[in-house]
Design a protein around this motif. Structure first.
Motif, PDB file in Angstrom:
ATOM      1  N   ALA A  30      70.523  16.049 -27.295  1.00 55.30           N
ATOM      2  CA  ALA A  30      70.534  14.899 -26.399  1.00 55.30           C
ATOM      3  C   ALA A  30      69.094  14.452 -26.164  1.00 55.30           C
ATOM      4  CB  ALA A  30      71.201  15.231 -25.074  1.00 55.30           C
ATOM      5  N   ARG A  31      68.909  13.146 -26.123  1.00 54.39           N
ATOM      6  CA  ARG A  31      67.597  12.559 -25.837  1.00 54.39           C
ATOM      7  C   ARG A  31      67.737  11.587 -24.673  1.00 54.39           C
ATOM      8  NH1 ARG A  31      63.636  13.057 -29.702  1.00 54.39           N
ATOM      9  NH2 ARG A  31      64.317  13.923 -31.685  1.00 54.39           N
ATOM     10  N   PHE A  32      66.737  11.598 -23.797  1.00 58.04           N
ATOM     11  CA  PHE A  32      66.669  10.631 -22.709  1.00 58.04           C
ATOM     12  C   PHE A  32      65.235  10.568 -22.223  1.00 58.04           C
ATOM     13  CE2 PHE A  32      68.063  14.716 -21.042  1.00 58.04           C
ATOM     14  CZ  PHE A  32      67.252  14.937 -19.941  1.00 58.04           C
ATOM     15  N   SER A  33      64.956   9.627 -21.347  1.00 54.99           N
ATOM     16  CA  SER A  33      63.607   9.498 -20.812  1.00 54.99           C
ATOM     17  C   SER A  33      63.619   9.770 -19.312  1.00 54.99           C
ATOM     18  CB  SER A  33      63.041   8.097 -21.084  1.00 54.99           C
ATOM     19  OG  SER A  33      63.852   7.114 -20.487  1.00 54.99           O
ATOM     20  N   VAL A  34      62.481  10.258 -18.826  1.00 53.26           N
ATOM     21  CA  VAL A  34      62.304  10.514 -17.401  1.00 53.26           C
ATOM     22  C   VAL A  34      60.995   9.846 -16.979  1.00 53.26           C
ATOM     23  CG1 VAL A  34      61.800  12.301 -15.673  1.00 53.26           C
ATOM     24  CG2 VAL A  34      63.615  12.659 -17.347  1.00 53.26           C
ATOM     25  N   ALA A  35      61.032   9.164 -15.842  1.00 52.97           N
ATOM     26  CA  ALA A  35      59.845   8.509 -15.292  1.00 52.97           C
ATOM     27  C   ALA A  35      59.314   9.321 -14.128  1.00 52.97           C
ATOM     28  CB  ALA A  35      60.187   7.103 -14.822  1.00 52.97           C
ATOM     29  N   THR A  36      58.004   9.553 -14.123  1.00 51.75           N
ATOM     30  CA  THR A  36      57.334  10.161 -12.972  1.00 51.75           C
ATOM     31  C   THR A  36      56.326   9.140 -12.455  1.00 51.75           C
ATOM     32  OG1 THR A  36      55.695  11.227 -14.400  1.00 51.75           O
ATOM     33  CG2 THR A  36      57.618  12.533 -13.770  1.00 51.75           C
ATOM     34  N   THR A  37      56.238   9.012 -11.149  1.00 51.44           N
ATOM     35  CA  THR A  37      55.364   8.009 -10.547  1.00 51.44           C
ATOM     36  C   THR A  37      54.375   8.668  -9.609  1.00 51.44           C
ATOM     37  OG1 THR A  37      57.114   6.364 -10.722  1.00 51.44           O
ATOM     38  CG2 THR A  37      55.309   5.873  -9.211  1.00 51.44           C
ATOM     39  N   GLU A  38      53.113   8.319  -9.791  1.00 46.96           N
ATOM     40  CA  GLU A  38      52.017   8.808  -8.947  1.00 46.96           C
ATOM     41  C   GLU A  38      51.601   7.669  -8.024  1.00 46.96           C
ATOM     42  OE1 GLU A  38      47.486  10.538  -9.565  1.00 46.96           O
ATOM     43  OE2 GLU A  38      48.584   9.734 -11.264  1.00 46.96           O
ATOM     44  N   TRP A  40      48.772   6.514  -4.872  1.00 47.12           N
ATOM     45  CA  TRP A  40      47.524   6.820  -4.185  1.00 47.12           C
ATOM     46  C   TRP A  40      46.961   5.535  -3.583  1.00 47.12           C
ATOM     47  CZ3 TRP A  40      47.911   5.836  -9.309  1.00 47.12           C
ATOM     48  CH2 TRP A  40      47.025   4.941  -9.872  1.00 47.12           C
ATOM     49  N   LYS A  41      45.925   5.678  -2.780  1.00 48.37           N
ATOM     50  CA  LYS A  41      45.228   4.526  -2.213  1.00 48.37           C
ATOM     51  C   LYS A  41      43.869   4.405  -2.874  1.00 48.37           C
ATOM     52  CE  LYS A  41      47.515   4.176   2.206  1.00 48.37           C
ATOM     53  NZ  LYS A  41      47.364   4.034   3.645  1.00 48.37           N
ATOM     54  N   ASN A  42      43.507   3.182  -3.237  1.00 44.78           N
ATOM     55  CA  ASN A  42      42.191   2.955  -3.832  1.00 44.78           C
ATOM     56  C   ASN A  42      41.128   2.912  -2.733  1.00 44.78           C
ATOM     57  OD1 ASN A  42      42.273   0.385  -2.675  1.00 44.78           O
ATOM     58  ND2 ASN A  42      42.658  -0.678  -4.596  1.00 44.78           N
ATOM     59  N   PRO A  43      39.849   2.816  -3.079  1.00 46.82           N
ATOM     60  CA  PRO A  43      38.797   2.820  -2.043  1.00 46.82           C
ATOM     61  C   PRO A  43      38.943   1.703  -1.001  1.00 46.82           C
ATOM     62  CG  PRO A  43      37.821   3.217  -4.198  1.00 46.82           C
ATOM     63  CD  PRO A  43      39.270   2.877  -4.429  1.00 46.82           C
ATOM     64  N   GLN A  44      39.633   0.633  -1.359  1.00 45.14           N
ATOM     65  CA  GLN A  44      39.858  -0.466  -0.401  1.00 45.14           C
ATOM     66  C   GLN A  44      41.086  -0.219   0.478  1.00 45.14           C
ATOM     67  OE1 GLN A  44      39.456  -1.094  -3.850  1.00 45.14           O
ATOM     68  NE2 GLN A  44      37.260  -1.382  -3.504  1.00 45.14           N
ATOM     69  N   GLY A  45      41.755   0.917   0.292  1.00 46.74           N
ATOM     70  CA  GLY A  45      42.925   1.264   1.092  1.00 46.74           C
ATOM     71  C   GLY A  45      44.222   0.668   0.593  1.00 46.74           C
ATOM     72  N   GLU A  46      44.198   0.044  -0.580  1.00 47.97           N
ATOM     73  CA  GLU A  46      45.407  -0.556  -1.136  1.00 47.97           C
ATOM     74  C   GLU A  46      46.219   0.495  -1.891  1.00 47.97           C
ATOM     75  OE1 GLU A  46      43.344  -4.874  -2.076  1.00 47.97           O
ATOM     76  OE2 GLU A  46      43.285  -3.281  -3.592  1.00 47.97           O
ATOM     77  N   LYS A  47      47.525   0.437  -1.711  1.00 51.46           N
ATOM     78  CA  LYS A  47      48.412   1.384  -2.379  1.00 51.46           C
ATOM     79  C   LYS A  47      48.476   1.070  -3.877  1.00 51.46           C
ATOM     80  CE  LYS A  47      53.179   3.007  -2.321  1.00 51.46           C
ATOM     81  NZ  LYS A  47      54.498   2.864  -1.699  1.00 51.46           N
ATOM     82  N   GLN A  48      48.319   2.096  -4.685  1.00 55.19           N
ATOM     83  CA  GLN A  48      48.374   1.968  -6.143  1.00 55.19           C
ATOM     84  C   GLN A  48      49.460   2.906  -6.667  1.00 55.19           C
ATOM     85  OE1 GLN A  48      45.916  -0.107  -7.890  1.00 55.19           O
ATOM     86  NE2 GLN A  48      45.777  -0.755  -5.761  1.00 55.19           N
ATOM     87  N   THR A  49      50.119   2.509  -7.738  1.00 55.14           N
ATOM     88  CA  THR A  49      51.105   3.377  -8.368  1.00 55.14           C
ATOM     89  C   THR A  49      50.933   3.327  -9.877  1.00 55.14           C
ATOM     90  OG1 THR A  49      52.796   1.663  -8.512  1.00 55.14           O
ATOM     91  CG2 THR A  49      52.841   3.052  -6.549  1.00 55.14           C
ATOM     92  N   LYS A  50      51.281   4.434 -10.512  1.00 58.41           N
ATOM     93  CA  LYS A  50      51.271   4.511 -11.962  1.00 58.41           C
ATOM     94  C   LYS A  50      52.486   5.325 -12.388  1.00 58.41           C
ATOM     95  CE  LYS A  50      48.651   5.951 -15.984  1.00 58.41           C
ATOM     96  NZ  LYS A  50      47.460   6.603 -16.494  1.00 58.41           N
ATOM     97  N   THR A  51      53.276   4.760 -13.298  1.00 59.79           N
ATOM     98  CA  THR A  51      54.462   5.434 -13.797  1.00 59.79           C
ATOM     99  C   THR A  51      54.221   5.905 -15.224  1.00 59.79           C
ATOM    100  OG1 THR A  51      55.899   4.110 -12.389  1.00 59.79           O
ATOM    101  CG2 THR A  51      56.931   5.182 -14.275  1.00 59.79           C
ATOM    102  N   GLU A  52      54.545   7.159 -15.471  1.00 53.71           N
ATOM    103  CA  GLU A  52      54.465   7.744 -16.813  1.00 53.71           C
ATOM    104  C   GLU A  52      55.888   7.976 -17.306  1.00 53.71           C
ATOM    105  OE1 GLU A  52      51.685   8.449 -18.517  1.00 53.71           O
ATOM    106  OE2 GLU A  52      50.167   8.311 -16.953  1.00 53.71           O
TER     107      GLU A  52
END
Length: 148
Positions: A30-38, A40-52
């Motif tokens: 069986a094959r499938f994909s899984v997403a993980t999301t990180e 954090w806040k950047n130096p300006q305090g804005e929320k950032q996300t990155k999905t792998e």
């Protein structure tokens, strides 16, 4: 330390339903994909996300269980190891892919949301792929049984 270790643990959400195939020798895959999301806040305090996105490969009886119970969007814990494979695409270009060879998975989330032990079917239908369910409450898992 004189050994080596190739160990991966992921907690994420399924990006697609598992696709079950049988090898010529009759082995389930069986094959499938899984997403993980990180997040954090950047130096300006804005929320950032990155999905792998991670390509997951499961073999044998676990592949059949994954195909039967795992669904797109549901949260899952994957335990396994990294494997690389080479292939030639349709244009004849050699490429390398990175897969997570799943040795074990655990469905997470509330049972009402499709997590935990699968609903439907009898107990004989389900073989746990992770730690056994707590012995209290006849195998049912309640929030009070979770130690955190």
């Amino acid at each position: 330390m004189s050994g080596s270790l190739n160990k991966v643990m992921l907690i994420g959400n399924l990006g697609r339903d598992p696709e079950l195939k049988m090898t010529p020798s009759g082995q389930a895959l069986a094959r499938f994909s899984v997403a993980t999301t990180e997040t954090w806040k950047n130096p300006q305090g804005e929320k950032q996300t990155k999905t792998e996105w991670h390509n997951i490969v499961v073999w044998g009886k676990q592949a059949e269980i994954a195909e039967k119970y795992l669904r797109k969007g549901k949260q899952v814990l994957i335990e396994g190891r990294i494997q690389y494979r080479e292939y030639t695409d349709q244009a004849g270009v050699k490429k390398t892919a990175c897969d997570i060879r799943c040795d074990n998975f655990v469905m997470l989330g509330r049972m009402e949301d499709g997590g935990g032990r699968p609903s439907g079917g009898g107990a004989d239908d389900y073989e746990p792929t992770g730690a056994p369910a707590p012995a209290s409450a006849g195998g049912q898992v309640y929030d009070d049984d979770i130690p955190f």
